[in-house]
Structures are given as C-alpha cells and as structure tokens.
Design an enzyme around this catalytic site. Sequence first.
Site, PDB file in Angstrom:
ATOM      1  N   CYS A 264     -54.062  18.988  26.341  1.00  0.00           N
ATOM      2  CA  CYS A 264     -55.120  17.819  25.724  1.00  0.00           C
ATOM      3  C   CYS A 264     -56.231  18.541  24.820  1.00  0.00           C
ATOM      4  O   CYS A 264     -56.615  19.697  25.014  1.00  0.00           O
ATOM      5  CB  CYS A 264     -56.245  17.252  26.961  1.00  0.00           C
ATOM      6  SG  CYS A 264     -57.536  16.001  26.590  1.00  0.00           S
TER       7      CYS A 264
ATOM      8  N   HIS B 294     -51.729   9.025  28.590  1.00  0.00           N
ATOM      9  CA  HIS B 294     -52.837  10.053  28.330  1.00  0.00           C
ATOM     10  C   HIS B 294     -54.116   9.428  27.611  1.00  0.00           C
ATOM     11  O   HIS B 294     -55.255   9.543  28.030  1.00  0.00           O
ATOM     12  CB  HIS B 294     -52.234  11.208  27.607  1.00  0.00           C
ATOM     13  CG  HIS B 294     -53.063  12.196  27.296  1.00  0.00           C
ATOM     14  ND1 HIS B 294     -52.826  13.555  27.958  1.00  0.00           N
ATOM     15  CD2 HIS B 294     -54.369  12.541  26.674  1.00  0.00           C
ATOM     16  CE1 HIS B 294     -54.031  14.304  27.598  1.00  0.00           C
ATOM     17  NE2 HIS B 294     -54.743  13.856  26.918  1.00  0.00           N
ATOM     18  N   GLU B 295     -53.901   8.919  26.463  1.00  0.00           N
ATOM     19  CA  GLU B 295     -55.139   8.367  25.665  1.00  0.00           C
ATOM     20  C   GLU B 295     -56.010   7.246  26.495  1.00  0.00           C
ATOM     21  O   GLU B 295     -57.028   7.213  26.459  1.00  0.00           O
ATOM     22  CB  GLU B 295     -54.840   7.957  24.438  1.00  0.00           C
ATOM     23  CG  GLU B 295     -53.895   8.987  23.541  1.00  0.00           C
ATOM     24  CD  GLU B 295     -54.861  10.290  23.534  1.00  0.00           C
ATOM     25  OE1 GLU B 295     -55.878  10.163  23.413  1.00  0.00           O
ATOM     26  OE2 GLU B 295     -54.317  11.156  23.397  1.00  0.00           O
TER      27      GLU B 295
ATOM     28  N   HIS C 182     -58.107   8.533  29.011  1.00  0.00           N
ATOM     29  CA  HIS C 182     -59.499   9.147  28.437  1.00  0.00           C
ATOM     30  C   HIS C 182     -60.539   7.720  28.634  1.00  0.00           C
ATOM     31  O   HIS C 182     -61.625   8.062  28.897  1.00  0.00           O
ATOM     32  CB  HIS C 182     -59.369   9.431  27.071  1.00  0.00           C
ATOM     33  CG  HIS C 182     -58.773  10.955  26.830  1.00  0.00           C
ATOM     34  ND1 HIS C 182     -59.476  11.877  27.470  1.00  0.00           N
ATOM     35  CD2 HIS C 182     -57.850  11.581  26.343  1.00  0.00           C
ATOM     36  CE1 HIS C 182     -59.173  13.181  27.180  1.00  0.00           C
ATOM     37  NE2 HIS C 182     -58.143  12.734  26.531  1.00  0.00           N
TER      38      HIS C 182
HETATM   39 ZN    ZN Z   1     -56.484  14.352  25.960  1.00  0.00          ZN
END
Ligand code: ZN
Length: 204
Positions: free
Chosen positions: A110, A152-153, A156
């Site tokens: 990341c 993953h995004e 966030h």
């Molecule tokens: Zn990330």
Amino acid sequence: MIFDIVQVGDPVLRRPARPVQAEELATSFVQELIVSMRQTMYDAPGVGLAAPQVGEGLQIVVVEDDGPYLETMSAPRRAELRRGPLPFAALINPVLEPVGDETDEFFEGCLSVAGYSGAVRRHRAVRVEAMDARGEPVTLELEGWPARILQHELDHLAGVLYIDRMDPRTFTTNENFGRWWKARPVDEIKQGLGSGGSGGDKAD
Ligand code: ZN
C-alpha cells in the site's frame, strides 16, 4: 498536481469516507481532486489510490493497471496472479459485492504503508457499482488481480488497511521480500515465515 501520499498513523486513513453529493461532484474542487489523484497514482507509481490517501475523506477512488509494469511481468507470473489489464476508472461512491466464494491469497502493499508487504486473502471476483466522474452509473465485473485492487481501494473508504486483513506473520519489508521470498509460492513463503495453514487457493 501531485499530492503527498498520507502515511499510516494519520487519522484520515482510519475514518470512514463520506459519500460525494451529486451537486458536489461537478465542482471544480472535486473534478480537480480526481485529476490530481490520477496524476499522483501515476507518479507514485501505483495501481490505485483512494481519496483518504491524499487527505480527503471522500468516497472517491482511481484505479489503473495497464502500464509498463504489467508488460514486463512474465506470462506465467501474470497467470498465477490472474493479473489482467484494468483500464483507468475514477469511481465515486463505489459499492462492492463479492461474486462467488472463491478466494486467493497473495502479497500486496500500500502506498500509505510505504516499503512493506503482507499476504492478504481476498475474494477472487467482485462486482462494483459506482458513478464515474460525470455522475453516470458504472458497473465493473472483475476477477483476479483487478478484483484485488478494487477490494484494497474500497477498504480505504471504510478506514481499513490491508494490514488489518493480512496474515501478520507474513509482514515484510519489500527489501526482505525481494531478498528472501520473491517469485516463491505463497504457501512456501508462509511456511518459511512460520505461518501454518490456510495458504494457497482454497476458499475459506
Ligand atoms: Zn492502499
């Protein structure tokens, strides 16, 4: 403009991002934010970036995995990772649902935890519904590495980092990953790092 990427420990990475209102999307602030996020992603370089990573608690992500790095990766390695091209997309207020129950475990990193990687198990296929930068509805059906990027995004946007989901015994500097583990199967790496069990391809 190129943003500095916020690093782990900054509270903005741990707060859920808020949705972008329809009238807000057309503002120059949001439109310029999207352009600058895209530039920052290319500059890093990375394959995805979420607004909290540039200090804005808004539900916006940009993704693209279609660049030189993908071309230099060997075909067997691309096949192992199921790493196909992901064209550029800016996604506003995205919602993700898993498709099927297959999962894969691979190392990921990341830009906000710079210099490290860890093994994370994620859904193999997902569907994402969002708006594009003009407010038009978009649906993405993704599998393999592109599905991992979106998971993953979108994490966030919920204040979640991959380190919350990784097998903690696999956490490694990128330098040590390259020195000790590069190109080895995830199961073998996990055994070498003293993590038993659920590697490989099996669904959990
Ligand atoms: Zn990330």
